[in-house]
Design an enzyme around this catalytic site. Sequence first.
Site, mmCIF file in Angstrom:
data_model
loop_
_atom_site.group_PDB
_atom_site.id
_atom_site.type_symbol
_atom_site.label_atom_id
_atom_site.label_comp_id
_atom_site.label_asym_id
_atom_site.label_seq_id
_atom_site.Cartn_x
_atom_site.Cartn_y
_atom_site.Cartn_z
ATOM 1 C CG ASP A 450 113.179 33.199 -50.686
ATOM 2 O OD1 ASP A 450 113.475 34.194 -50.026
ATOM 3 O OD2 ASP A 450 112.624 33.546 -51.854
ATOM 4 N NE ARG A 454 115.021 35.732 -55.871
ATOM 5 C CZ ARG A 454 114.315 34.905 -56.416
ATOM 6 N NH1 ARG A 454 115.089 34.193 -57.268
ATOM 7 N NH2 ARG A 454 113.399 34.374 -55.870
ATOM 8 C CG ASP A 455 116.268 42.036 -55.155
ATOM 9 O OD1 ASP A 455 116.154 41.035 -55.503
ATOM 10 O OD2 ASP A 455 115.799 43.158 -55.542
ATOM 11 C CD GLU A 456 112.400 36.335 -52.937
ATOM 12 O OE1 GLU A 456 111.482 35.753 -52.732
ATOM 13 O OE2 GLU A 456 112.680 36.465 -54.259
ATOM 14 C CG ASP A 463 109.566 28.763 -50.109
ATOM 15 O OD1 ASP A 463 108.532 28.980 -50.011
ATOM 16 O OD2 ASP A 463 110.581 28.952 -50.876
ATOM 17 C CD1 TRP A 520 104.221 30.482 -49.187
ATOM 18 C CD2 TRP A 520 103.059 29.107 -50.785
ATOM 19 N NE1 TRP A 520 105.198 30.164 -50.401
ATOM 20 C CE2 TRP A 520 104.301 29.181 -51.141
ATOM 21 C CE3 TRP A 520 102.153 28.274 -51.361
ATOM 22 C CZ2 TRP A 520 104.739 28.980 -52.509
ATOM 23 C CZ3 TRP A 520 102.426 27.526 -52.558
ATOM 24 C CH2 TRP A 520 103.805 27.905 -53.049
ATOM 25 C CD GLU A 732 113.393 31.064 -57.237
ATOM 26 O OE1 GLU A 732 112.495 31.557 -56.754
ATOM 27 O OE2 GLU A 732 114.339 31.584 -57.894
ATOM 28 C CG HIS A 753 114.548 28.218 -53.555
ATOM 29 N ND1 HIS A 753 113.676 27.318 -53.124
ATOM 30 C CD2 HIS A 753 113.812 29.505 -53.781
ATOM 31 C CE1 HIS A 753 112.416 28.168 -52.931
ATOM 32 N NE2 HIS A 753 112.622 29.435 -53.252
#
Length: 856
Positions: A450, A454-456, A463, A520, A732, A753
């Site tokens: 995802d 960014r910091d992910e 997802d 999930w 997102e 996303h």
Amino acid sequence: MSFEHFPDGLGIGAPTPRLTWTLPKGGGSQEAYEVELTRAGRADRTGRVAGRDQVLVAWPGAPLTSRERVTVRVRVWTTDSDAPSGWSGPSVVEAGLLDAADWHAVPVGAAWDEDPEADRRPARVRKDFCLDGPVTRARLYITAHGLYEAEINGRRVGDETLAPGWTVYPHRLRYRTHDVTGHLTTGANTIGAWLGDGWYRGKYGFDGGTRNIYGTDQSLIAQLEVTYEDGTTATIATDGTWRAALGPILTSGLYEGETFDARLYDPGWATPTGAAAGGWAPVRTHSRDLGTLVAPTGPPVRCTEEIAPVEVTRTGDDRHLLDFGQNLVGRLRVTLDGPAGTAVTLRHAEVLDAGELATRPLREAYATDTLMLSGRGPITWEPRFTLHGFRYAEVSGWTPDLTAGMVTARVYHTDMRRTGWFECSDPLVNRLHENVVWSMRGNFVDIPTDCPQRDERLGWTGDIQIFAPTASFLYDCAGMLDSWLTDVGLEQLPDGTIPWYVPVIPGEPMWTPIHPGAAWGDVATLTPWTLHQRFGDLALLRRHYPMAKKWVDLVESLAGPTRLWDTGFQLGDWLDPGAPPDDPASGRTDRYLVATAYFAHSARHLALTADALGNDADAERYSALADEVAEAFRHRYVLPSGRMTSDSPTAYAVALAFGLLTTPQRQPAGDRLAELVVEDDARIATGFVGTPLICDALTDTGHLDIAYRLLLQTECPSWLYTVTMGATTIWERWDSLRPDGTLNPGGMTSFNHYALGAVADWLHRVVGGITATAPGYRKITFRPRPGGGITSAQTRHETPYGTVSISWEQTATGLTADIVVPEGCEATAELPGCTPVALGPGEHVLDTEKIAIRAS
């Protein structure tokens, strides 16, 4: 001919690789086949084997041994000919190193002391060696603790990036096989590799990240095996005789970006003369369980496209702003020349805010690359061990005019084969579909991620669970997702809990410790089933069955005799647009309604899986469990009036799409869902859970017109709102960019996303009209359902059997459709207002007016 899910079989890790072939055009259905295996100069044939199997057919000979190379051909007998076809062209499969005993390499890296809690400057390693004569074959088997990029005699090996990718490293570390015969010469040779931290020891994850998740060493593991003309062999493996030195990369991180000092760069560092400079010193050896080295099951990450800026604007004395016209994942390649020590900085962002890069959504991913020029002439450079998500870039530190030809954006993602296409008469819908494709590309970077900016950039299980039907139509992602699902099984907790994301890294306080969560965790049951349906891979389904069973058994224990999963931490309909920006789990739908619905849905699919695998006892048990959960769901969440306790679109969508309602309840539920959509003027009111289901729920209860209204809405929140706001990927949040042009203030505001793009599966099946009704598209239903003013559509998919397509257009009297059915498949056309028509392989032109006349 192809092997497993590879177009070629170099370095394959399966000793008995399954075979897939497509039939000659116009040959009709296969009745029998014959496979020829040529190994060590001897050809063996199976003889005529009766049957229609042509996808993932069992290996017909003795298992491959390590390094063994076999040439494979096939010919077939079809219904339209008594004689066999000609032989297919020869295809070659070559085994990798199949046993830990085949490995002699050890991990090697820098010997100097490093501070494990600080940024560490990457090393390079090299080895000089001599070859005694001409080489007929050479293979490099290579991987790393961290990332690597290899060279032999100054020439790069392979074209992948971020190798060896991200797996659950303690259990599985992928190596890749390269044919490097052409890299070598008689006499002096040199092999070398750049090293990077990557996921292995780099700073990664939330709130500043965690270092050294898997270890503190940065090491190469490589084994070069050479065969001379006389049949003798030589092996050059990483060991204590290799040497290491610092290189021109000063800092490197997946989030942070890379700093490169061209003044320190010697292009000949990996050649026999390269040891003369650079401070080369003996390496330090490290340890590795060689039994954890595995061959890949999918393609690597590669550059798949280059994009020039559409606009370059000078914004200061030494600043230029570049717009590439497309939000993408990759990095910049620049060609510059200037005084020694000139520092040129490249910053990246997806959107602009007041004319400047909007970096707040990146959080702590600095996405900054710096090139220090050498002063020795023009240099063409791009970073090696980082990727960024961006449409815009700022180049600072460069005083002369920067022209478009000096900077190129290079697009990177897992190099899957494109298999699905869609377009229709509505240009906004076409842009929406293109946005889905771009978001899949940007987020399929070795694992299904995802938010690639960014910091992910984590492998969130929910997802991909909702997006897998779309993904498996657009690209051949079977091998990649099979590998990732293997890691999901390895990360599954002993009690059956599936993590929120895989591989697992620290995520306090919300994600660590791990709790079971609906939608999930259901990736364990639903995604293997989806891949089996799309690719016809029963072995994949069998491999992941134990994981799926442990998951459903866990939820059964959590629900207890009530069969209601109504306790514990749940995300519900995540990112419901009605949820507050700082609490995306607080949607309008009872999160335990969602959990219980998914419990029933997973139990049902586990029963289907057991049945497909021939496990009758499990099929009966889990089918009965699914019935019990559905009954409990109705008792708790469906009111006597027919409405649901959560009177929300997602509640009705899951109940309808998952088959949880009785026949008398279905139509009232569909009618109420349509009412809710109309009451909100067909604006989206669903999050991650409801969005992939709502159009099907409306369609299947007679509200196709409302589904089209939902699709074609342009007011916020809606799919086409993002398009009208200039989106080139899926966002997102429905309002990541608000109607007034300001950024959503939430901390989760990504412009790339794929989850909400799961509607593309409905576009392919309902608007386009192609549905697989047997695994691998062996049977196909063509059922386009026009609406919303869309007057034509074209949909195409490369199935394991060949191309399936439909192109339909409305006419004054009905609808015409051009249809292609792959060889070896059968199909049914269900055109509007017409009785079903059976179709065989080949091309067909249908006209609803003529079909109706013929039927009457």
